[in-house]
Design a protein around this motif. Sequence first.
Motif, PDB file in Angstrom:
ATOM      1  N   ALA A  59      13.736  -6.902   0.324  1.00  0.00           N
ATOM      2  CA  ALA A  59      13.781  -5.435   0.346  1.00  0.00           C
ATOM      3  C   ALA A  59      12.920  -4.843  -0.764  1.00  0.00           C
ATOM      4  O   ALA A  59      12.194  -3.860  -0.550  1.00  0.00           O
ATOM      5  CB  ALA A  59      15.229  -4.954   0.208  1.00  0.00           C
ATOM      6  N   ALA A  60      12.979  -5.462  -1.947  1.00  0.00           N
ATOM      7  CA  ALA A  60      12.182  -4.958  -3.074  1.00  0.00           C
ATOM      8  C   ALA A  60      10.684  -5.135  -2.815  1.00  0.00           C
ATOM      9  O   ALA A  60       9.878  -4.228  -3.072  1.00  0.00           O
ATOM     10  CB  ALA A  60      12.582  -5.671  -4.363  1.00  0.00           C
ATOM     11  N   PHE A  61      10.295  -6.288  -2.285  1.00  0.00           N
ATOM     12  CA  PHE A  61       8.889  -6.547  -1.999  1.00  0.00           C
ATOM     13  C   PHE A  61       8.365  -5.587  -0.929  1.00  0.00           C
ATOM     14  O   PHE A  61       7.253  -5.061  -1.043  1.00  0.00           O
ATOM     15  CB  PHE A  61       8.700  -7.998  -1.534  1.00  0.00           C
ATOM     16  N   LEU A  62       9.156  -5.344   0.104  1.00  0.00           N
ATOM     17  CA  LEU A  62       8.717  -4.451   1.177  1.00  0.00           C
ATOM     18  C   LEU A  62       8.609  -3.013   0.692  1.00  0.00           C
ATOM     19  O   LEU A  62       7.719  -2.271   1.112  1.00  0.00           O
ATOM     20  CB  LEU A  62       9.672  -4.543   2.365  1.00  0.00           C
ATOM     21  N   GLU A  63       9.511  -2.620  -0.205  1.00  0.00           N
ATOM     22  CA  GLU A  63       9.436  -1.266  -0.748  1.00  0.00           C
ATOM     23  C   GLU A  63       8.170  -1.086  -1.573  1.00  0.00           C
ATOM     24  O   GLU A  63       7.477  -0.070  -1.481  1.00  0.00           O
ATOM     25  CB  GLU A  63      10.662  -0.955  -1.603  1.00  0.00           C
ATOM     26  N   ASP A  64       7.840  -2.094  -2.367  1.00  0.00           N
ATOM     27  CA  ASP A  64       6.592  -2.043  -3.136  1.00  0.00           C
ATOM     28  C   ASP A  64       5.389  -1.913  -2.208  1.00  0.00           C
ATOM     29  O   ASP A  64       4.472  -1.120  -2.443  1.00  0.00           O
ATOM     30  CB  ASP A  64       6.432  -3.310  -3.988  1.00  0.00           C
ATOM     31  N   LEU A  65       5.394  -2.710  -1.145  1.00  0.00           N
ATOM     32  CA  LEU A  65       4.285  -2.680  -0.183  1.00  0.00           C
ATOM     33  C   LEU A  65       4.211  -1.324   0.502  1.00  0.00           C
ATOM     34  O   LEU A  65       3.129  -0.767   0.701  1.00  0.00           O
ATOM     35  CB  LEU A  65       4.461  -3.795   0.850  1.00  0.00           C
ATOM     36  N   ARG A  66       5.378  -0.789   0.875  1.00  0.00           N
ATOM     37  CA  ARG A  66       5.418   0.504   1.561  1.00  0.00           C
ATOM     38  C   ARG A  66       4.830   1.598   0.673  1.00  0.00           C
ATOM     39  O   ARG A  66       4.031   2.428   1.117  1.00  0.00           O
ATOM     40  CB  ARG A  66       6.862   0.840   1.936  1.00  0.00           C
ATOM     41  N   GLN A  67       5.224   1.591  -0.602  1.00  0.00           N
ATOM     42  CA  GLN A  67       4.723   2.599  -1.535  1.00  0.00           C
ATOM     43  C   GLN A  67       3.210   2.446  -1.746  1.00  0.00           C
ATOM     44  O   GLN A  67       2.466   3.424  -1.740  1.00  0.00           O
ATOM     45  CB  GLN A  67       5.446   2.480  -2.888  1.00  0.00           C
ATOM     46  N   GLU A  68       2.753   1.207  -1.934  1.00  0.00           N
ATOM     47  CA  GLU A  68       1.332   0.963  -2.180  1.00  0.00           C
ATOM     48  C   GLU A  68       0.489   1.321  -0.957  1.00  0.00           C
ATOM     49  O   GLU A  68      -0.560   1.949  -1.075  1.00  0.00           O
ATOM     50  CB  GLU A  68       1.106  -0.501  -2.550  1.00  0.00           C
ATOM     51  N   THR A  69       0.974   0.942   0.231  1.00  0.00           N
ATOM     52  CA  THR A  69       0.226   1.237   1.451  1.00  0.00           C
ATOM     53  C   THR A  69       0.153   2.730   1.697  1.00  0.00           C
ATOM     54  O   THR A  69      -0.898   3.271   2.063  1.00  0.00           O
ATOM     55  CB  THR A  69       0.895   0.546   2.662  1.00  0.00           C
ATOM     56  N   HIS A  70       1.272   3.415   1.471  1.00  0.00           N
ATOM     57  CA  HIS A  70       1.299   4.866   1.667  1.00  0.00           C
ATOM     58  C   HIS A  70       0.315   5.553   0.734  1.00  0.00           C
ATOM     59  O   HIS A  70      -0.474   6.412   1.146  1.00  0.00           O
ATOM     60  CB  HIS A  70       2.711   5.394   1.421  1.00  0.00           C
ATOM     61  N   LEU A  71       0.326   5.147  -0.539  1.00  0.00           N
ATOM     62  CA  LEU A  71      -0.558   5.775  -1.506  1.00  0.00           C
ATOM     63  C   LEU A  71      -2.024   5.484  -1.196  1.00  0.00           C
ATOM     64  O   LEU A  71      -2.870   6.378  -1.226  1.00  0.00           O
ATOM     65  CB  LEU A  71      -0.220   5.280  -2.918  1.00  0.00           C
ATOM     66  N   ASN A  72      -2.338   4.230  -0.873  1.00  0.00           N
ATOM     67  CA  ASN A  72      -3.722   3.873  -0.576  1.00  0.00           C
ATOM     68  C   ASN A  72      -4.244   4.618   0.645  1.00  0.00           C
ATOM     69  O   ASN A  72      -5.401   5.042   0.688  1.00  0.00           O
ATOM     70  CB  ASN A  72      -3.856   2.360  -0.370  1.00  0.00           C
ATOM     71  N   ASN A  73      -3.398   4.773   1.658  1.00  0.00           N
ATOM     72  CA  ASN A  73      -3.805   5.517   2.847  1.00  0.00           C
ATOM     73  C   ASN A  73      -4.050   6.990   2.536  1.00  0.00           C
ATOM     74  O   ASN A  73      -4.959   7.625   3.057  1.00  0.00           O
ATOM     75  CB  ASN A  73      -2.740   5.391   3.946  1.00  0.00           C
ATOM     76  N   GLN A  74      -3.195   7.535   1.644  1.00  0.00           N
ATOM     77  CA  GLN A  74      -3.322   8.947   1.311  1.00  0.00           C
ATOM     78  C   GLN A  74      -4.569   9.218   0.485  1.00  0.00           C
ATOM     79  O   GLN A  74      -5.249  10.224   0.668  1.00  0.00           O
ATOM     80  CB  GLN A  74      -2.081   9.423   0.518  1.00  0.00           C
ATOM     81  N   THR A  75      -4.841   8.346  -0.476  1.00  0.00           N
ATOM     82  CA  THR A  75      -5.926   8.599  -1.422  1.00  0.00           C
ATOM     83  C   THR A  75      -7.251   8.010  -0.986  1.00  0.00           C
ATOM     84  O   THR A  75      -8.281   8.252  -1.615  1.00  0.00           O
ATOM     85  CB  THR A  75      -5.570   8.030  -2.808  1.00  0.00           C
ATOM     86  N   GLY A  76      -7.221   7.157   0.063  1.00  0.00           N
ATOM     87  CA  GLY A  76      -8.456   6.532   0.519  1.00  0.00           C
ATOM     88  C   GLY A  76      -8.880   5.349  -0.323  1.00  0.00           C
ATOM     89  O   GLY A  76      -9.994   4.847  -0.185  1.00  0.00           O
ATOM     90  N   GLN A  77      -7.979   4.844  -1.197  1.00  0.00           N
ATOM     91  CA  GLN A  77      -8.310   3.698  -2.050  1.00  0.00           C
ATOM     92  C   GLN A  77      -8.038   2.401  -1.296  1.00  0.00           C
ATOM     93  O   GLN A  77      -7.238   1.566  -1.694  1.00  0.00           O
ATOM     94  CB  GLN A  77      -7.448   3.753  -3.327  1.00  0.00           C
ATOM     95  N   GLN A  78      -8.714   2.213  -0.181  1.00  0.00           N
ATOM     96  CA  GLN A  78      -8.473   1.060   0.667  1.00  0.00           C
ATOM     97  C   GLN A  78      -9.529  -0.008   0.437  1.00  0.00           C
ATOM     98  O   GLN A  78     -10.716   0.274   0.375  1.00  0.00           O
ATOM     99  CB  GLN A  78      -8.459   1.473   2.139  1.00  0.00           C
ATOM    100  N   ASN A  79      -9.066  -1.239   0.358  1.00  0.00           N
ATOM    101  CA  ASN A  79      -9.973  -2.378   0.228  1.00  0.00           C
ATOM    102  C   ASN A  79      -9.864  -3.172   1.517  1.00  0.00           C
ATOM    103  O   ASN A  79      -8.892  -3.882   1.739  1.00  0.00           O
ATOM    104  CB  ASN A  79      -9.567  -3.233  -0.992  1.00  0.00           C
ATOM    105  N   HIS A  80     -10.865  -3.048   2.382  1.00  0.00           N
ATOM    106  CA  HIS A  80     -10.758  -3.630   3.716  1.00  0.00           C
ATOM    107  C   HIS A  80     -10.830  -5.151   3.710  1.00  0.00           C
ATOM    108  O   HIS A  80     -10.519  -5.792   4.712  1.00  0.00           O
ATOM    109  CB  HIS A  80     -11.851  -3.047   4.613  1.00  0.00           C
ATOM    110  N   SER A  81     -11.245  -5.745   2.583  1.00  0.00           N
ATOM    111  CA  SER A  81     -11.260  -7.206   2.494  1.00  0.00           C
ATOM    112  C   SER A  81      -9.941  -7.751   1.975  1.00  0.00           C
ATOM    113  O   SER A  81      -9.761  -8.950   1.853  1.00  0.00           O
ATOM    114  CB  SER A  81     -12.398  -7.652   1.555  1.00  0.00           C
TER     115      SER A  81
END
Length: 322
Positions: free
Chosen positions: A275-297
Amino acid sequence: MEWSGGCRVVLCLLCGLPAAGKSTLSRALRRLLPPRQGWDCAVLAYDELIPQEAPGPAEPGWKRRRREVLRHLERLLRAPPTCAEPGPPEPGAAAGPLCIVLDDNFYYRSMRYEVYQLARKYSLSFCQLFLECPLEQCLQRNRLRSHPVPNETIRLMATRIELPDPKKYAWEQNSLVLKSPECPSEEEYDAALMKGFYAQIINLLATALENPVKQNEENTEQKEADRVACAASTVHQADQTCRRVISQTMKEAKDKNVLPSEMKNLAEELNKLKAAFLEDLRQETHLNNQTGQQNHSFDPATSVFSSFQCEATSVVNKYILK
């Protein structure tokens, strides 16, 4: 930039661990800003709006209450008070710019970005004050509270807290990290504030005030829907992977003759870890999608898998190596 009520407004996030001194600092700013700088200052304390017994960050009800606080803030932004004109203020009237201090932990960057989005939506100014305090000092102060936060919550938060990173995230450029002073009284805190970093705070607020956030015209509904779908897909993929790791780990533990009573405890630990790992991923993915800080590799689900597998192995070894 002027708000619809005639004021120039700064949304100032006050961030840090529980018991780092945020509420004391917010009260000091509310006392000192109006007489010394001609600002009006309002404080929105999340602790007063979100119950103290709220559990860790993965609990849905807790997150729902955070969203309610944001909605409350937006209602205030939609129907703002009218600031007074320049000159000697009338009794009780605002004399200048308005600083709205949001007092909360804001330990995930994505939590702070939600407020930044409101600043952008209404073309307001935005800044962050991050109060840094040693973990043990926070725990000691927390024990003296009438309603202390569980120690494990503070410790977990300390491992996941994300300091402002203006070099990577341009929207965090108006940020200031301060060392929390060790002051037992409000008067001593005021003195330490004035001597230590009051001028830095004023400079931060002034800079933010002169550089309000510009509205983003490209943020369309379809773009937002795509982002949400992308985040959900990534988290779902990671969840399925973690479930397979747990299943395999439990099988290995059973083969190593771990007692049935301990198998139950092991399963609980692994599921909390997931649950903790998925929450971290959810927060990071949400932020990266919002800010455009995506690393496609970079595949975040694969990263979670590797980290989770390593942590799961450490957990199961505690039971096998007894």
